[in-house]
Enzyme design. Structure first.
Site, PDB file in Angstrom:
ATOM      1  N   ASP A 170       0.862  -1.181   0.000  1.00 14.74           N
ATOM      2  CA  ASP A 170       0.000   0.000   0.000  1.00 14.74           C
ATOM      3  C   ASP A 170       0.901   1.234   0.000  1.00 14.74           C
ATOM      4  OD1 ASP A 170      -1.778  -2.100   0.590  1.00 14.74           O
ATOM      5  OD2 ASP A 170      -3.060  -0.801   1.809  1.00 14.74           O
ATOM      6  N   LYS A 212      -6.734   3.582  -3.360  1.00 15.65           N
ATOM      7  CA  LYS A 212      -7.145   3.561  -1.955  1.00 15.65           C
ATOM      8  C   LYS A 212      -7.348   4.993  -1.474  1.00 15.65           C
ATOM      9  CE  LYS A 212      -5.069   2.257   2.536  1.00 15.65           C
ATOM     10  NZ  LYS A 212      -3.927   1.533   3.146  1.00 15.65           N
ATOM     11  N   LYS A 220     -10.003   0.320  -2.466  1.00 20.94           N
ATOM     12  CA  LYS A 220      -9.925   0.068  -1.033  1.00 20.94           C
ATOM     13  C   LYS A 220     -10.347   1.338  -0.298  1.00 20.94           C
ATOM     14  CE  LYS A 220      -6.709  -1.096   2.738  1.00 20.94           C
ATOM     15  NZ  LYS A 220      -5.356  -1.622   3.063  1.00 20.94           N
TER      16      LYS A 220
END
Length: 229
Positions: free
Chosen positions: A97, A159, A188
């Site tokens: 991430d 995300k 996400k």
């Protein structure tokens, strides 16, 4: 998924059980992993220096380890992000991430931003890469551009947030991001997801993964609702 029939088991499959606070200890991370095993969460999400601790506990399980990279500011040198990515994967991370370079995006340095993401994607050697936009700091046009650049660079997810940028996931941002990435990337939702109703709204809007430190409370809350199982 029919959210009317949402179960503890299939909600858990959305959750990246997260612990990213700077004061986090190895003991707390061990507890995080044990909770992930107990509730069958999709992944745990930790800082790269704690990946090896997670691997000790999760190596024989299906729970993945996600490591953040360039966290939480995204302003690291691209080569540093790539090195951190490669190092995290070698230590046992199955997902990355990364925080995009927010300042470069705002300065319309789009080639740099795309290359910054691409360098991480390449260093990840086929592992899933999620690009954290930090939506609370961006205009809608900047969010759209960040999504476009993430897809062009080969990222697998976009995300919403680090949880450290003064804002979190919103339904409006999920819908906006989905309108840009379509089927080319997944979404996400992360930041501020602390109750079941919020989690459901994020899934309904198009999120397929939820980053939250409240995963245990979410699944336990579901298991105590009338008609749940």
């Amino acid at each position: 998924m029919n959210l009317e029939n949402l179960s503890e088991k299939n909600l858990a499959a959305y959750i990246d059980h997260t612990l990213l606070k700077p004061e986090t200890t190895k003991l707390q991370v061990r507890k995080l992993c044990e909770e992930a095993l107990e509730h069958h969460f999709y992944a745990v999400c930790v800082n790269s220096g704690l990946v090896s601790t997670c691997r000790e506990i999760l190596r024989s399980s299906k729970v993945l380890i996600a490591s953040v990279v360039g966290f939480p500011l995204g302003a690291n040198d691209s080569a540093t992000k790539a090195f951190e990515t490669n190092r995290a994967i070698n230590l046992g991370a199955g997902e990355i991430d990364m925080v995009l370079n927010i300042g470069a995006l705002k300065a319309a340095e789009y080639s740099f931003v795309e290359r910054d993401i691409f360098d991480v994607v390449r260093a990840a050697e086929g592992k899933i890469v999620k690009v954290i936009l930090e939506t609370s700091l961006l205009t809608d046009d900047e969010k759209k551009k960040a999504c476009e650049l993430s897809v062009k660079a080969g990222a697998h997810f976009v995300k919403t947030s680090t949880g450290f940028g003064g804002g979190g996931a919103t339904v409006e941002d999920i819908l906006l991001m989905k309108s840009v990435v379509g089927q080319q990337a997944k979404i996400k939702a992360s930041g501020g997801i602390r109750d079941l109703e919020t989690a459901k709204k994020m899934i309904e809007a198009g999120a397929v993964r939820l980053g939250t430190s409240s995963g245990v409370a979410l699944v336990k809350g579901l298991s105590t609702q009338p008609g749940s199982y």
